[in-house]
Scaffold this motif. Structure first.
Motif, PDB file in Angstrom:
ATOM      1  N   PRO A 230       0.898  -1.154  -0.080  1.00 10.43           N
ATOM      2  CA  PRO A 230       0.111   0.117   0.136  1.00 10.43           C
ATOM      3  C   PRO A 230       0.923   1.122  -0.020  1.00 10.43           C
ATOM      4  N   HIS A 231       0.451   2.326  -0.343  1.00 11.92           N
ATOM      5  CA  HIS A 231       0.862   3.571  -0.519  1.00 11.92           C
ATOM      6  C   HIS A 231       0.286   4.507   0.789  1.00 11.92           C
ATOM      7  N   VAL A 232       1.150   5.249   1.559  1.00 12.42           N
ATOM      8  CA  VAL A 232       0.557   6.125   2.374  1.00 12.42           C
ATOM      9  C   VAL A 232       1.285   7.533   2.168  1.00 12.42           C
ATOM     10  N   PRO A 233       0.524   8.659   2.089  1.00 11.22           N
ATOM     11  CA  PRO A 233       0.755  10.070   2.292  1.00 11.22           C
ATOM     12  C   PRO A 233       1.004  10.417   3.610  1.00 11.22           C
ATOM     13  N   LEU A 234       2.484   9.796   3.993  1.00 13.49           N
ATOM     14  CA  LEU A 234       2.719  10.137   5.564  1.00 13.49           C
ATOM     15  C   LEU A 234       2.946  11.502   5.891  1.00 13.49           C
ATOM     16  N   GLN A 235       2.485  11.886   7.103  1.00 14.39           N
ATOM     17  CA  GLN A 235       3.008  13.298   7.592  1.00 14.39           C
ATOM     18  C   GLN A 235       3.660  12.973   9.016  1.00 14.39           C
TER      19      GLN A 235
END
Length: 231
Positions: free
Chosen positions: A114-119
């Motif tokens: 999966p891809h996650v737009p982390l912060q």
């Protein structure tokens, strides 16, 4: 979300169906290793070859990899930072991609990515730690958007309180692109011992109980093993 290797070609199709976001994302790859595979000794060359191919791609920023904590790890984790989901989509259409997947097939029996737009992004402070805990929360059973918003506030409070925990280094979190009901958290620790001391504490028990009430979750702990540079 796990795929047998017979379904590897579907990864490219799934990626192409995702919105072409220009937000930086971290691909969270879990490889379930075939019996006898060691990425620190006998099979290190195969992994290095994959990292060389990925590292040269224009949309790739950098990454880290780690092994399941324990004496005989059966899983390896790659965390690849991309300029966007679209950047990874472009890689899946490249001439190099089929050979890369073939090499992965020689190492693993199944995988998830999966891809996650982390912060914060990229999560370099997290991976400056020797040990990382990775927790995913699946909110499929949560009733509505208001309940999800309330859960997010609870998660923010829980993560904010980590700064007071001995041995905590950094964390990064975000909602998966492929399944927006899944929230992913990476937490860096000074040691496995500091993580262990925290999870048996009263503060953890009270805070975590509120997070997982009615929510499915999964926890992995990995030893950070190396850096994947941009080439």
């Amino acid at each position: 979300m796990k795929f047998t290797l017979l379904l590897f070609p579907l990864l490219a199709l799934a990626l192409r169906s995702q919105p072409r976001s220009r937000t930086g994302v971290t691909e969270h790859v879990t490889l379930n290793l075939r019996p006898g595979i060691s990425l620190e000794t006998t099979n290190a060359g195969a992994q290095d070859w994959i990292f060389q191919i990925v590292g040269k791609w224009s949309g790739f920023q950098d990454g880290h990899w780690g092994l399941e904590l324990g004496d005989a790890p059966t899983a390896v984790y790659w965390f690849f930072n991309w300029d966007s989901v679209a950047s990874h989509q472009e890689f899946t259409r490249s001439p190099e991609y089929p050979a890369t997947i073939e090499k992965v097939e020689s190492l693993a029996s199944s995988f998830s990515a999966p891809h996650v737009p982390l912060q914060p992004f990229p999560p370099r402070e997290v991976f400056a730690s020797p040990v990382v805990s990775w927790v995913t929360f699946n909110l499929t059973g949560v009733a509505n958007s208001t309940a999800t918003t309330n859960w997010q506030a609870t998660a923010n409070d829980f993560l904010g309180n980590l700064t007071r925990v001995s041995g905590y280094r950094a964390h990064s979190s975000g909602w998966e692109v492929e399944d927006s009901r899944v929230f992913s958290v990476l937490v860096g620790w000074e040691s496995a011992e500091s993580l262990g001391a925290y999870v048996i504490s009263r503060s953890f028990a009270e805070g975590f109980r509120r997070l997982v009430s009615g929510v499915a979750w999964e926890h992995r702990v990995l030893r950070v093993a190396g850096y994947v540079p941009k080439l």
